[in-house]
Design an enzyme around this catalytic site. Sequence first.
Site, short mmCIF file in Angstrom:
data_model
loop_
_atom_site.label_atom_id
_atom_site.label_comp_id
_atom_site.label_asym_id
_atom_site.label_seq_id
_atom_site.Cartn_x
_atom_site.Cartn_y
_atom_site.Cartn_z
N LYS A 20 7.58 -2.93 -0.61
CA LYS A 20 7.57 -2.01 -0.10
C LYS A 20 6.10 -0.88 -0.04
O LYS A 20 5.72 -0.98 -1.31
CB LYS A 20 8.61 -0.78 -0.40
CG LYS A 20 8.85 0.29 0.40
CD LYS A 20 10.30 1.06 -0.12
CE LYS A 20 10.66 2.26 0.70
NZ LYS A 20 11.66 2.94 -0.05
N SER A 61 15.36 3.89 3.65
CA SER A 61 13.99 3.92 3.99
C SER A 61 13.17 2.52 4.00
O SER A 61 12.06 2.35 4.38
CB SER A 61 13.07 4.82 3.21
OG SER A 61 13.18 4.54 1.98
N SER A 112 18.13 3.86 -0.29
CA SER A 112 16.93 3.21 0.62
C SER A 112 16.74 1.73 0.28
O SER A 112 16.22 0.97 1.01
CB SER A 112 15.65 4.03 0.19
OG SER A 112 15.65 5.22 0.94
#
Lengths: 100, 490
Positions: free
Chosen positions: B77, B152, B176
């Site tokens: 990420k 997210s 997330s």
Amino acid sequence: MSSRISPKEVAHVAMLARLSLTDEEAELYASQLSSVLDHASDIESLDIHDLEVTAHPLGLTNRTRMDIVVAGLSQREALSQAPDEAQGMFSVPPVLGEPS
Amino acid sequence: MTTMSAYEIAESVRDQKVTATSVIERSISNANALNPKLNAFLAIDREGALEAAERIDSIIAKGGSPGRLAGVPIALKDNMCKVGLPTTCGSKILEGWNPPYDATVTKLLQSEGAIIVGKTNLDEFAMGSSTENSAFGPTLNPVDLTRVPGGSSGGSASSVAAGIVPIALGSDTGGSIRQPASLCGVVGVKPTYGRVSRYGLVAFASSLDQIGPFTSSVMDSAITLEVISGFDPKDSTSYDQEVGSLSAQRGLSIEGLRVGIVTEFIDGSDPEVVGALRDAAEGLARLGAEVVEISIPETKLGLSAYYLIAPAEASSNLARFDGVRFGLRVEGSNIEETNVLTRTKGFGAEVKRRIMLGTYALSSGYYDAYYAKAQQVRTLIKSGFEQAYQRVDVLISPVSPTTAFKIGERSLDPLAMYLSDVCTIPSNLAGHPAMSVPYALDSQGLPIGVQVLAPALREDLMFRLAFALEESASGVPTLDPSIKEAIIHG
């Protein structure tokens, strides 16, 4: 529509957070933040003032490492991403002086 | 799934059935072929990854040991640092920033032979539940390109679900990792707070953030977590107790294991999501688990506490983005004007909204009413879970109240978006581990995950149940036809 926070307060908070908002943005954020704060009224009404706060879930506190010198970033590495530098330091616009 | 599992790849690479180079070539080709449709990657590092693959292949040729994840392509990420690649956090304010250091998770993965192939898209600074808040455009769900992948960590979920990489790392502050895992039909794990070092993860809400894996199988998540867990002198919140063998939990009996279904997380969830959870519970009961329903009323307060604590900590953490030392600078006539111009231009709407909410909650006159109160509610939620764990060993619940929603459906109503996290937030507030295991499909073919929750530091129990759930899971999602067509098979 509830108004827990007014556009004027939003503008003040934005100033504290070093953000600049248009009047329209302040209006929109005032209504959006009010609805989130409205939702939070369920915890506002709780009588729990004697309860401990939880800051670290496992309760670890004051953890220090051994006092041993280890290498950190070099000056060159630390400055490598600076928007502006001068004489081995971060360079910024005047700290004192009249705003334009 | 279109790729081999990480476990199988590493074994094949070690046994010289395939080269790390060929594995990486295929992963990069798929990333390049699929990214125009998914927007899952913000950076793809062909050169760096192939160099690393050659090193692995030469270690093997010389008879050396290349590690547990030899030649396995991994995506990070884009809020985790790797030298040589930019870290943007999905924000204009960090565009072009090249971190001068590696995150601890990056080093740990590489030390086991894993190869970082790219950085994945996210909601700006991990603030969001749909990956629509990225400054670089939304990521799409490979199962249905009209829908969000969740967020997210949507880019990481999407890239694993599409078979580009077998493992991607995400960060989970309020759900997330777990929510996008559920919406994309992959496994996603949030470990106990402190299990995994956060050094080199750009901070959002420091008392809640935790790094964890996305994978297509429970075994791959177990292996990844074994590799990335452990104390790190560079993160004083990291915990110094061994995680133990999680992969060894596969196949262990769950007979007599007491499993609680959390009542509060069922209320408000879609009937199809609840139906999948009930099926999962029946499957576990058939394997000998004792399933009961259990109420933890304190968890209802989670959403309110979270949306005060997380923005408050974010407003403090994001104060460092001021145009002085790194990232964007919009020059004003003095330093204060420079700070304001830089932050106003660099941050997107959701980040500004949370910074303001947090600044307000911390401001004089409101601190006790909001932030301090919310921290007390955390204590309530923690003790609610602890009481439940006196009666049961593990808990199960929905991950998300709904399956993947349409792009744009919730983006105009922040509160509606925040409600996506109602089942996942309480674990972050308590610091407990929780994971999403893909279990079923809804009537439209969209994935539904089941959340497994365990007491602090009991990832072993959580994985034992997850392995059992995986056995009885029904239905693998079909990828969108245009994604299926574009995949390059090795």
